[in-house]
Design a protein around this motif. Structure first.
Motif, short mmCIF file in Angstrom:
data_model
loop_
_atom_site.label_atom_id
_atom_site.label_comp_id
_atom_site.label_asym_id
_atom_site.label_seq_id
_atom_site.Cartn_x
_atom_site.Cartn_y
_atom_site.Cartn_z
N UNK A 1 -3.63 -4.77 2.98
CA UNK A 1 -2.34 -4.36 2.52
C UNK A 1 -2.21 -4.52 1.05
N UNK A 2 -2.85 -5.13 0.20
CA UNK A 2 -2.78 -5.06 -1.21
C UNK A 2 -3.19 -3.68 -1.61
N UNK A 3 -4.24 -3.16 -1.03
CA UNK A 3 -4.63 -1.66 -1.59
C UNK A 3 -3.52 -0.81 -1.24
N UNK A 4 -3.12 -0.75 0.04
CA UNK A 4 -2.24 0.27 0.63
C UNK A 4 -0.87 0.06 -0.05
N UNK A 5 -0.23 -0.99 -0.23
CA UNK A 5 0.79 -1.31 -1.20
C UNK A 5 0.83 -0.54 -2.70
N UNK A 6 -0.31 -0.69 -3.19
CA UNK A 6 -0.63 0.00 -4.72
C UNK A 6 -0.63 1.44 -4.19
N UNK A 7 -1.23 1.90 -3.32
CA UNK A 7 -1.70 3.28 -3.10
C UNK A 7 -0.19 3.96 -2.71
N UNK A 8 0.70 3.43 -2.14
CA UNK A 8 1.95 3.94 -1.55
C UNK A 8 3.26 3.74 -2.43
N UNK A 9 3.12 2.80 -3.57
CA UNK A 9 4.25 2.66 -4.29
C UNK A 9 4.44 3.68 -5.26
N UNK A 10 3.61 4.65 -5.12
CA UNK A 10 3.72 5.98 -6.12
C UNK A 10 5.09 6.75 -5.64
N UNK A 11 5.21 6.45 -4.21
CA UNK A 11 6.46 7.05 -3.57
C UNK A 11 7.92 6.62 -4.22
N UNK A 12 7.76 5.42 -4.75
CA UNK A 12 9.15 4.90 -5.19
C UNK A 12 9.12 4.90 -6.73
N UNK A 13 8.48 5.58 -7.32
CA UNK A 13 8.31 5.52 -8.80
C UNK A 13 9.53 6.08 -9.26
N UNK A 14 10.25 6.90 -8.62
CA UNK A 14 11.41 7.57 -9.09
C UNK A 14 12.65 6.43 -9.16
N UNK A 15 12.45 5.38 -8.71
CA UNK A 15 13.41 4.21 -8.90
C UNK A 15 13.43 3.58 -9.80
N UNK A 16 14.40 3.01 -10.40
CA UNK A 16 14.55 2.16 -11.38
C UNK A 16 14.41 0.79 -10.70
N UNK B 1 1.03 8.78 7.40
CA UNK B 1 -0.03 9.56 7.64
C UNK B 1 -0.69 9.27 6.39
N UNK B 2 -0.25 8.93 5.02
CA UNK B 2 -0.93 8.70 4.07
C UNK B 2 -1.71 7.23 4.15
N UNK B 3 -1.08 6.31 4.73
CA UNK B 3 -1.83 4.95 5.07
C UNK B 3 -2.78 5.21 5.94
N UNK B 4 -2.51 5.91 7.02
CA UNK B 4 -3.76 6.03 7.97
C UNK B 4 -5.01 6.52 7.62
N UNK B 5 -4.82 7.60 6.69
CA UNK B 5 -6.21 7.95 6.15
C UNK B 5 -6.98 7.35 5.11
N UNK B 6 -5.80 6.61 4.23
CA UNK B 6 -6.48 5.75 3.50
C UNK B 6 -6.94 4.42 4.17
N UNK B 7 -6.37 3.75 4.97
CA UNK B 7 -6.91 2.95 5.69
C UNK B 7 -8.27 2.90 6.36
N UNK B 8 -8.09 4.29 7.12
CA UNK B 8 -9.39 4.66 7.95
C UNK B 8 -10.74 4.95 6.78
N UNK B 9 -10.31 5.59 5.49
CA UNK B 9 -11.59 5.83 4.82
C UNK B 9 -12.01 4.60 3.97
N UNK B 10 -11.01 4.00 3.48
CA UNK B 10 -11.44 2.49 2.70
C UNK B 10 -11.98 1.42 3.49
N UNK B 11 -11.30 1.18 4.37
CA UNK B 11 -11.42 -0.11 5.14
C UNK B 11 -11.93 0.08 6.71
#
Length: 166
Positions: free
Chosen positions: A129-144, A42-52
Motif C-alpha cells: 500500500x505504501x508503494x502503490x500510494x507513491x506510484x499513484x500519487x502522480x495522478x493528483x499532482x495537478x492539485x494544490x 489498471x495501473x495498480x493491478x500491473x504494479x502490484x503483480x510485478x512488484x509484489x
C-alpha cells in the motif's frame, strides 16, 4: 503517446456532448470518477503483480483485515470487499498458501472459521500500500494542497450520501 491522445479525444468529445445537451449533466461527475477508477485500478493491478506478485483482490482482503482488527469472519470480509463467496474462497486459499493469513475456529460459533492476518501479511500489505500510494500519487499532482483536501472531502460526502440513498 497514442493512448494518451485517445483519452484526450475521448475526454474532449465527452465534455462537448454534455455541454451540447446530448448527455445529462450528472455525467460530468460520474464519467470522470469511472475513468479515474479504471485508470488507477489498471495501473495498480500491473504494479502490484510485478512488484509484489499480488492481485488487487488479495491486497483488498489484506487491507480489510489490517484496517478492521486483523481477524474477521468470511461474511465480514464479503461485506468489506466486492467478491462472491466463491471468489473470496479462492483469494483466501491463495493468501493462506502464501502465509499471509491463517484460519482459526470462532470460539463463539464453531461452524465459522475466522480469517486472521499474519505478521508477514501485515508487512506485505503495509509495504504494497505504501508503494502503490507513491506510484499513484502522480495522478493528483495537478492539485494544490487545498484542492486535495477539498477533493477528498467531496468524495467522502458522495460516499456517505451513497450509503444514505440505498
Amino acid at each position: 503517446m497514442k493512448k494518451n491522445r485517445v483519452h484526450t479525444d475521448l475526454i474532449t468529445n465527452f465534455y462537448g456532448k454534455v455541454s451540447g445537451g446530448e448527455l445529462p449533466e450528472v455525467f460530468l461527475m460520474t464519467f470522470p470518477i469511472a475513468l479515474i477508477q479504471k485508470t488507477i485500478f489498471t495501473h495498480a493491478e500491473s504494479f502490484l503483480k510485478e512488484k509484489f506478485d499480488l492481485l488487487n483482490s488479495e491486497v483488498d482482503v489484506l487491507a480489510s483485515l489490517f484496517t478492521h482488527g486483523k481477524i474477521l469472519s468470511p461474511t465480514q470480509l464479503y461485506d468489506l470487499t466486492i467478491f462472491s463467496s466463491g471468489g473470496m474462497t479462492k483469494v483466501l486459499k491463495k493468501l493462506e498458501s502464501k502465509g499471509f493469513i491463517y484460519r482459526k475456529e470462532d470460539e463463539n460459533d464453531k461452524r465459522c472459521m475466522l480469517v486472521c492476518l499474519t505478521q508477514s501479511g501485515e508487512d506485505i500489505v503495509l509495504n504494497s500500500l505504501g508503494e502503490i500510494s507513491k506510484e499513484c500519487s502522480k495522478y493528483f499532482e495537478a492539485f494544490s494542497e487545498e484542492e486535495r483536501v477539498l477533493f477528498s472531502s467531496l468524495l467522502k460526502k458522495v460516499l456517505l450520501n451513497i450509503n444514505s440513498v440505498k
